[in-house]
Design a protein around this motif. Structure first.
Motif, PDB file in Angstrom:
ATOM      1  N   LYS A 179      33.909  14.930  62.291  1.00 31.45           N
ATOM      2  CA  LYS A 179      33.143  15.919  61.783  1.00 31.45           C
ATOM      3  C   LYS A 179      34.328  17.172  61.406  1.00 31.45           C
ATOM      4  CE  LYS A 179      28.459  16.418  63.422  1.00 31.45           C
ATOM      5  NZ  LYS A 179      27.682  17.163  64.269  1.00 31.45           N
ATOM      6  N   ILE A 223      34.078  23.622  63.963  1.00 35.31           N
ATOM      7  CA  ILE A 223      33.626  22.293  63.218  1.00 35.31           C
ATOM      8  C   ILE A 223      32.242  22.456  62.380  1.00 35.31           C
ATOM      9  CG2 ILE A 223      33.230  20.047  63.292  1.00 35.31           C
ATOM     10  CD1 ILE A 223      35.009  20.020  65.963  1.00 35.31           C
ATOM     11  N   ARG A 277      42.163  16.781  60.483  1.00 35.88           N
ATOM     12  CA  ARG A 277      42.406  15.263  61.171  1.00 35.88           C
ATOM     13  C   ARG A 277      43.811  14.895  60.959  1.00 35.88           C
ATOM     14  NH1 ARG A 277      37.186  14.282  58.777  1.00 35.88           N
ATOM     15  NH2 ARG A 277      38.395  12.867  57.301  1.00 35.88           N
ATOM     16  N   GLN A 327      37.423  18.799  59.238  1.00 40.57           N
ATOM     17  CA  GLN A 327      37.914  18.530  57.922  1.00 40.57           C
ATOM     18  C   GLN A 327      39.115  17.695  57.875  1.00 40.57           C
ATOM     19  OE1 GLN A 327      38.264  23.197  57.823  1.00 40.57           O
ATOM     20  NE2 GLN A 327      40.116  22.518  56.377  1.00 40.57           N
ATOM     21  N   GLU A 328      39.375  17.137  56.956  1.00 39.47           N
ATOM     22  CA  GLU A 328      40.275  16.272  56.579  1.00 39.47           C
ATOM     23  C   GLU A 328      41.590  16.818  56.965  1.00 39.47           C
ATOM     24  OE1 GLU A 328      41.715  12.975  53.237  1.00 39.47           O
ATOM     25  OE2 GLU A 328      40.031  14.021  52.965  1.00 39.47           O
ATOM     26  N   SER A 329      42.071  17.886  56.566  1.00 41.74           N
ATOM     27  CA  SER A 329      43.087  18.676  56.880  1.00 41.74           C
ATOM     28  C   SER A 329      43.660  18.589  58.443  1.00 41.74           C
ATOM     29  CB  SER A 329      43.488  19.670  56.125  1.00 41.74           C
ATOM     30  OG  SER A 329      42.325  20.630  56.512  1.00 41.74           O
ATOM     31  N   HIS A 361      41.607  28.309  55.862  1.00 43.18           N
ATOM     32  CA  HIS A 361      41.807  27.578  54.666  1.00 43.18           C
ATOM     33  C   HIS A 361      43.375  27.979  54.168  1.00 43.18           C
ATOM     34  CE1 HIS A 361      40.770  26.019  50.775  1.00 43.18           C
ATOM     35  NE2 HIS A 361      41.373  27.098  50.141  1.00 43.18           N
ATOM     36  N   LYS A 415      29.558  26.472  58.303  1.00 41.83           N
ATOM     37  CA  LYS A 415      29.302  25.947  57.189  1.00 41.83           C
ATOM     38  C   LYS A 415      30.255  26.579  56.008  1.00 41.83           C
ATOM     39  CE  LYS A 415      25.795  22.886  57.843  1.00 41.83           C
ATOM     40  NZ  LYS A 415      26.811  21.983  58.496  1.00 41.83           N
ATOM     41  N   ASP A 425      34.065  27.862  55.241  1.00 41.47           N
ATOM     42  CA  ASP A 425      35.275  27.666  55.728  1.00 41.47           C
ATOM     43  C   ASP A 425      35.982  28.859  55.974  1.00 41.47           C
ATOM     44  OD1 ASP A 425      36.521  25.228  56.246  1.00 41.47           O
ATOM     45  OD2 ASP A 425      37.604  25.088  54.480  1.00 41.47           O
TER      46      ASP A 425
END
Length: 162
Positions: free
Chosen positions: A115, A78, A121, A117-119, A88, A81, A83
């Motif tokens: 914290k 998480i 979540r 990344q949106e994907s 990805h 820094k 990715d």
């Protein structure tokens, strides 16, 4: 279906003290349970991608030849820094191309997911994650523990040799 692997395993690859358990889990516990005891074939970076191979294209090819993607979620993943390339590509394949199912394993108590990344979540919201709890460390080698039963539920059916 042209797939070679049942799952491609994505995990944080930096060397810190908490990463020691994650690496032990990825290289020892997962293969012991999922490959030796349950008959799955995993693709693990560092074990199944060879020295000298172009890492980026090797990762993409191995993912395309995998039926599932297993992502180990840790604080390190998480807070990283940069990715991770494999993460990805995996999330792109799962969310945009919608062709690979993702299995999320929470290896540490994450708390709120803000914290993340949106994907990630999005995936947690729609299918949840499987949480590794401290009590699993007492008998991590039992494929019949609640944790491994949940993992196997999300894995493809194995074709047992007859």
């Amino acid at each position: 279906d042209g797939k070679i692997y049942d799952a491609y395993v994505i995990y944080p690859k930096t060397h810190t003290s908490e990463a020691n358990f994650v690496e032990y889990f990825v290289y020892q516990i997962m293969p012991d349970i999922l490959e030796n005891k349950c008959g799955y074939k995993l693709c693990i970076y560092g074990r199944d991608i060879y020295p000298g191979e172009d890492a980026a294209s090797a990762i993409e090819k191995r993912m395309q030849k995998s039926r599932r993607l297993i992502i180990l979620i840790t604080h390190q993943l998480i807070n990283s820094k940069e990715d991770a390339y494999d993460q990805h590509i995996a999330l792109y394949n799962a969310l945009i191309q919608n062709d690979t199912k993702v299995i999320l394993l929470e290896m540490e108590t994450i708390g709120t997911y803000e914290k993340l990344q949106e994907s990630l979540r999005f995936i947690i919201k729609h299918q949840g994650s499987i949480k590794w709890k401290e009590e699993h460390t007492v008998h991590p080698q039992s494929p019949n523990s609640k944790f491994w039963k949940q993992v196997r539920y999300h894995m493809p059916l194995t074709r047992r040799p007859s």
